[in-house]
Design an enzyme around this catalytic site. Structure first.
Site, PDB file in Angstrom:
ATOM      1  N   THR A  13      24.684  61.548  35.924  1.00  0.00           N
ATOM      2  CA  THR A  13      23.915  61.486  37.176  1.00  0.00           C
ATOM      3  C   THR A  13      24.482  60.438  38.127  1.00  0.00           C
ATOM      4  OG1 THR A  13      22.276  59.952  36.232  1.00  0.00           O
ATOM      5  CG2 THR A  13      21.805  62.319  36.076  1.00  0.00           C
ATOM      6  N   ASN A  14      25.028  59.331  37.599  1.00  0.00           N
ATOM      7  CA  ASN A  14      25.686  58.367  38.492  1.00  0.00           C
ATOM      8  C   ASN A  14      26.924  58.983  39.118  1.00  0.00           C
ATOM      9  OD1 ASN A  14      24.403  55.786  38.896  1.00  0.00           O
ATOM     10  ND2 ASN A  14      24.594  55.461  36.685  1.00  0.00           N
ATOM     11  N   ARG A  91      33.064  52.105  26.773  1.00  0.00           N
ATOM     12  CA  ARG A  91      34.123  51.443  25.997  1.00  0.00           C
ATOM     13  C   ARG A  91      34.499  50.108  26.614  1.00  0.00           C
ATOM     14  NH1 ARG A  91      34.432  53.711  21.265  1.00  0.00           N
ATOM     15  NH2 ARG A  91      36.409  52.595  21.032  1.00  0.00           N
ATOM     16  N   ILE A  92      34.719  49.126  25.763  1.00  0.00           N
ATOM     17  CA  ILE A  92      35.227  47.837  26.218  1.00  0.00           C
ATOM     18  C   ILE A  92      36.718  47.980  26.501  1.00  0.00           C
ATOM     19  CG2 ILE A  92      35.646  45.444  25.538  1.00  0.00           C
ATOM     20  CD1 ILE A  92      33.030  45.702  23.845  1.00  0.00           C
ATOM     21  N   LEU A  93      37.126  47.570  27.700  1.00  0.00           N
ATOM     22  CA  LEU A  93      38.521  47.720  28.122  1.00  0.00           C
ATOM     23  C   LEU A  93      39.330  46.484  27.737  1.00  0.00           C
ATOM     24  CD1 LEU A  93      37.610  49.222  31.580  1.00  0.00           C
ATOM     25  CD2 LEU A  93      38.803  50.455  29.752  1.00  0.00           C
ATOM     26  N   HIS A 109      25.605  48.196  35.553  1.00  0.00           N
ATOM     27  CA  HIS A 109      24.873  47.708  34.383  1.00  0.00           C
ATOM     28  C   HIS A 109      23.370  47.738  34.682  1.00  0.00           C
ATOM     29  CE1 HIS A 109      24.243  45.437  30.705  1.00  0.00           C
ATOM     30  NE2 HIS A 109      23.390  44.688  31.382  1.00  0.00           N
ATOM     31  N   GLU A 142      37.479  40.554  32.174  1.00  0.00           N
ATOM     32  CA  GLU A 142      37.741  40.776  30.754  1.00  0.00           C
ATOM     33  C   GLU A 142      36.471  40.570  29.930  1.00  0.00           C
ATOM     34  OE1 GLU A 142      41.206  38.872  29.194  1.00  0.00           O
ATOM     35  OE2 GLU A 142      40.914  39.744  27.205  1.00  0.00           O
ATOM     36  N   VAL A 144      32.852  41.112  29.117  1.00  0.00           N
ATOM     37  CA  VAL A 144      31.986  42.242  29.479  1.00  0.00           C
ATOM     38  C   VAL A 144      30.750  41.766  30.259  1.00  0.00           C
ATOM     39  CG1 VAL A 144      30.585  44.144  28.565  1.00  0.00           C
ATOM     40  CG2 VAL A 144      32.771  43.576  27.486  1.00  0.00           C
ATOM     41  N   GLU A 172      17.194  55.525  38.951  1.00  0.00           N
ATOM     42  CA  GLU A 172      17.042  55.909  40.368  1.00  0.00           C
ATOM     43  C   GLU A 172      17.652  54.854  41.274  1.00  0.00           C
ATOM     44  OE1 GLU A 172      13.006  56.920  41.423  1.00  0.00           O
ATOM     45  OE2 GLU A 172      12.767  58.069  39.569  1.00  0.00           O
TER      46      GLU A 172
END
Ligand code: 3YE
Length: 206
Positions: A13-14, A91-93, A109, A142, A144, A172
């Site tokens: 939805t985002n 996923r953590i990049l 977030h 880096e 998170v 929303e």
């Protein structure tokens, strides 16, 4: 062009909100590719229906985070991507990926950062007894959920809220905050400075 890195978990939805924003004539953004680490998710279908190219980079097929991130990096280069929106991507990049795309990676977030970092932010807000929470769009650092904040929207916590009802209300707000933040970055209204802080440009369009 603007690019979007989409994932499972959410229903896309985002992504939908970002695609609708980018379609407006006033938008500085163009979504050129949608990448998912999860095959078969609704976000990929939404992208195809809008005529946007899609790629699946399944993290399960890679032996390391570095190889997974480097494959995503190649797709971003292939499409000349300038901005990446993490919309439901979980996923953590790696540090090297984040450094390469520094100032070009946006994440959303479901809390008012720096409160309630990490997973289950809505549950954390309920357990803390917070009366206000919300969502935050930030540049990816880096560490998170620690990058510079671009946009936030506050959301009330109501008396009988469950994790689900609160999450719905936050979602929303996300559908407004993420397109607004994308427009700010794509239109040059905001950028990430060398010191890791946001620089506002009052002369930008929009
Ligand atoms: N990576 C860095 N910095 C950031 N990725 C995201 C934001 C962000 C980032 O600010 N370096 C929770 C991820 C949290 C987690 O442990 N994920 C697992 C996989 C879980 C799954 O596949 O469902 C993992 O091993 O990476 C995007 C949001 C990350 C959310």
């Amino acid at each position: 062009g603007i690019h979007l890195l989409y994932c499972v978990c959410v229903s896309g939805t985002n992504l939908q909100a970002l695609m609708e924003q980018a379609k407006r004539t006033s938008s500085s953004a163009e979504i050129v590719v949608v990448i998912s680490n999860q095959p078969g998710v609704l976000g990929l279908k939404r992208a195809s229906l809008s005529g946007i190219q899609t790629r699946v980079v399944d993290h399960k097929l890679y032996g390391s985070r570095a190889e997974f991130d480097s494959t995503i990096d190649h797709v971003l280069e292939e499409f000349d991507v300038e901005v990446v929106c993490l919309a439901g991507f979980m996923r953590i990049l790696t540090g090297s990926f984040v450094r390469k795309w520094n100032g070009k990676l946006l994440n959303i977030h479901p809390s008012l950062l720096p409160s309630f970092k990490g997973v289950n932010a809505q549950k954390q807000a309920l357990q803390a007894g917070a009366r206000v929470t919300g969502c935050t769009v930030h540049f990816v650092a880096e560490e998170v959920d620690a990058g510079a904040i671009i946009a936030q929207e506050a959301v009330p916590v109501l008396m009988n809220d469950t994790e689900e009802s609160l999450s719905d209300r936050i979602r929303e707000a996300e559908h407004r905050a993420f397109p607004a933040a994308l427009e700010l970055v794509a239109g040059g209204g905001v950028r990430l400075g060398d010191d890791g802080r946001v620089i506002w440009n009052p002369n930008a369009q929009g």
